[in-house]
Design a protein around this motif. Structure first.
Motif, PDB file in Angstrom:
ATOM      1  N   LYS A  11      52.467 -13.509  -2.828  1.00 53.30           N
ATOM      2  CA  LYS A  11      52.052 -14.548  -2.051  1.00 53.30           C
ATOM      3  C   LYS A  11      52.972 -15.636  -1.664  1.00 53.30           C
ATOM      4  N   GLU A  44      58.844  -9.595   3.943  1.00 53.08           N
ATOM      5  CA  GLU A  44      58.158 -11.140   4.341  1.00 53.08           C
ATOM      6  C   GLU A  44      58.904 -12.404   4.074  1.00 53.08           C
ATOM      7  N   THR A 101      50.641 -13.197   2.540  1.00 52.35           N
ATOM      8  CA  THR A 101      50.583 -12.461   1.448  1.00 52.35           C
ATOM      9  C   THR A 101      50.871 -10.794   1.848  1.00 52.35           C
ATOM     10  N   SER A 102      52.225 -10.531   1.116  1.00 54.86           N
ATOM     11  CA  SER A 102      52.637  -9.258   1.314  1.00 54.86           C
ATOM     12  C   SER A 102      52.161  -8.586   0.218  1.00 54.86           C
ATOM     13  N   PRO A 136      58.128  -4.162   8.978  1.00 50.07           N
ATOM     14  CA  PRO A 136      57.241  -3.876   7.870  1.00 50.07           C
ATOM     15  C   PRO A 136      57.444  -2.564   7.164  1.00 50.07           C
ATOM     16  N   SER A 142      56.402  -0.691   3.217  1.00 50.11           N
ATOM     17  CA  SER A 142      55.362  -0.579   2.154  1.00 50.11           C
ATOM     18  C   SER A 142      56.480  -0.577   0.801  1.00 50.11           C
ATOM     19  N   THR A 174      66.846  -5.248   3.776  1.00 45.24           N
ATOM     20  CA  THR A 174      65.703  -5.155   3.293  1.00 45.24           C
ATOM     21  C   THR A 174      65.445  -4.058   2.358  1.00 45.24           C
ATOM     22  N   ASP A 229      61.430  -8.050  -0.526  1.00 50.22           N
ATOM     23  CA  ASP A 229      60.303  -8.211   0.494  1.00 50.22           C
ATOM     24  C   ASP A 229      60.597  -8.542   1.820  1.00 50.22           C
TER      25      ASP A 229
END
Length: 347
Positions: free
Chosen positions: A98, A186, A93-94, A25, A27, A207, A184
């Motif tokens: 979505k 996700e 939803t990241s 995770p 931001s 990532t 992203d």
């Protein structure tokens, strides 16, 4: 359906280079705002069926597969292998988008859901043969680059989606190493959980921001595949291509990341404004070719590192030889029919 083509023989494991990254995770806030859009993909339209959906399971319910061992296939995508009708398998939803994973019978897609509710499909795989591209544009991206580059060993994909090109290259090019950059986390997680795309000795998944990666990496590549689309808005053209992708600084950096004789393959929608985009690419690369397909509204733009024209008379023999091998699962000769030089505007 025909049986999947035989896999190439196993090869000795290649040296590991760089980190093997599972998503974590993060931001999107620390990313430079002008660079953040470049990794969001929208590579087509919804498959079209509006059959019933079932409530998606919680995204965390599906465990991630283990990293792929050297010289073994990527894990099979997670069950179910087939469903009746159309079902939404998961939806998240990241901070960036979505994302929906949908399945119809044996075909599974990863799509971004636009604000008005329609799906922009990133990847589509047939679970009967997940290592063979299903969408016309994906087949064209893979075939065109392989027609122009003999025995590629270093590959870069900017934008992951469900990993269709990754699975194809990993299975069909056993001596190649792949770097994939996806903004992203996700998308990276869903590609692993639902499509079996996991890092391994020959596959590094980063990532982060694709433009930043191109600016900072010291690696060079035989083939670089690029897709970058957003919902059209003030910072894009009407096809959703970010304006930054046309900037000469980024395009020159991209060319510098190609090895001698390398090729960059761009996926561009055939809408108003696309000519200006291709002209920008042609200003940064010495030779540019356009690949069109009757089965797709995308155009594949091939930008060559070397200032030497393609021998268009010799390519049909190469395409025929690749088709005769019977191991690729894509029609090289048919795809080659749509290849033409790009005609740059007169000064």
């Amino acid at each position: 359906m025909a049986a999947p083509p035989p896999r190439p023989p196993a090869r000795r494991a290649l040296p590991r280079a760089g980190p093997l990254c599972y998503p974590r995770p993060v931001s999107a806030a620390p990313l430079a705002p002008r660079l953040a859009p470049l990794l969001l993909l929208a590579l087509g339209s919804c498959p079209g069926d509006q059959a019933r959906d079932v409530p998606p399971p919680a995204a965390a319910d599906l465990p991630l597969p283990a990293p792929a061992p050297a010289d073994l296939p990527l894990p099979a995508p997670a069950p179910p292998k087939s469903v009746q009708g159309s079902q939404v398998l998961t939806e998240v939803t990241s901070p960036l988008s979505k994302i929906r994973v949908r399945q119809q019978r044996t075909r599974r897609s990863l799509a971004f859901v636009r604000k008005r509710g329609d799906e922009l499909v990133q990847s589509l795989v047939d679970l009967e043969d997940p290592d063979t591209p299903t969408l016309a544009y994906t087949r064209a991206m893979a075939a065109a680059a392989l027609l122009l580059v003999d025995d590629p060993r270093q590959l870069l994909l900017v934008g992951l989606g469900g990993g269709t090109l990754v699975r194809f290259a990993h299975a069909r090019l056993p001596r190649a190493e792949l770097d994939v950059v996806e903004l992203d986390p996700e998308v990276v997680r869903l590609a692993a959980a639902w499509f079996g795309v996991v890092p391994g000795p020959r596959l590094r998944i980063h990532t982060g921001d694709g433009a930043r990666y191109l600016e900072t990496t010291d690696r060079t590549y035989d083939i670089i595949w690029l897709d970058a689309f957003l919902e059209p808005g003030p910072t894009t053209d009407n096809a959703g291509v970010p304006a930054e992708l046309r900037q000469q600084e980024l395009l020159r950096t991209l060319r510098a990341r190609l090895r001698p004789g390398g090729v960059a393959a761009f996926n561009i929608h055939f809408l108003s404004g696309y000519r200006e985009h291709v002209d920008a690419i042609a200003a940064a690369f010495p030779r540019v070719y356009m690949l069109t397909s009757r089965d797709s509204n995308e155009r594949i733009v091939l930008a060559l590192e070397r200032d030497q024209p393609l021998d268009l008379d010799a390519l049909p023999a190469r395409a025929a030889a690749l088709d005769a091998a019977g191991t690729w699962g894509i029609p090289f000769a048919a795809i080659l029919d749509g290849l033409t030089p790009w005609q740059a505007p007169s000064p």
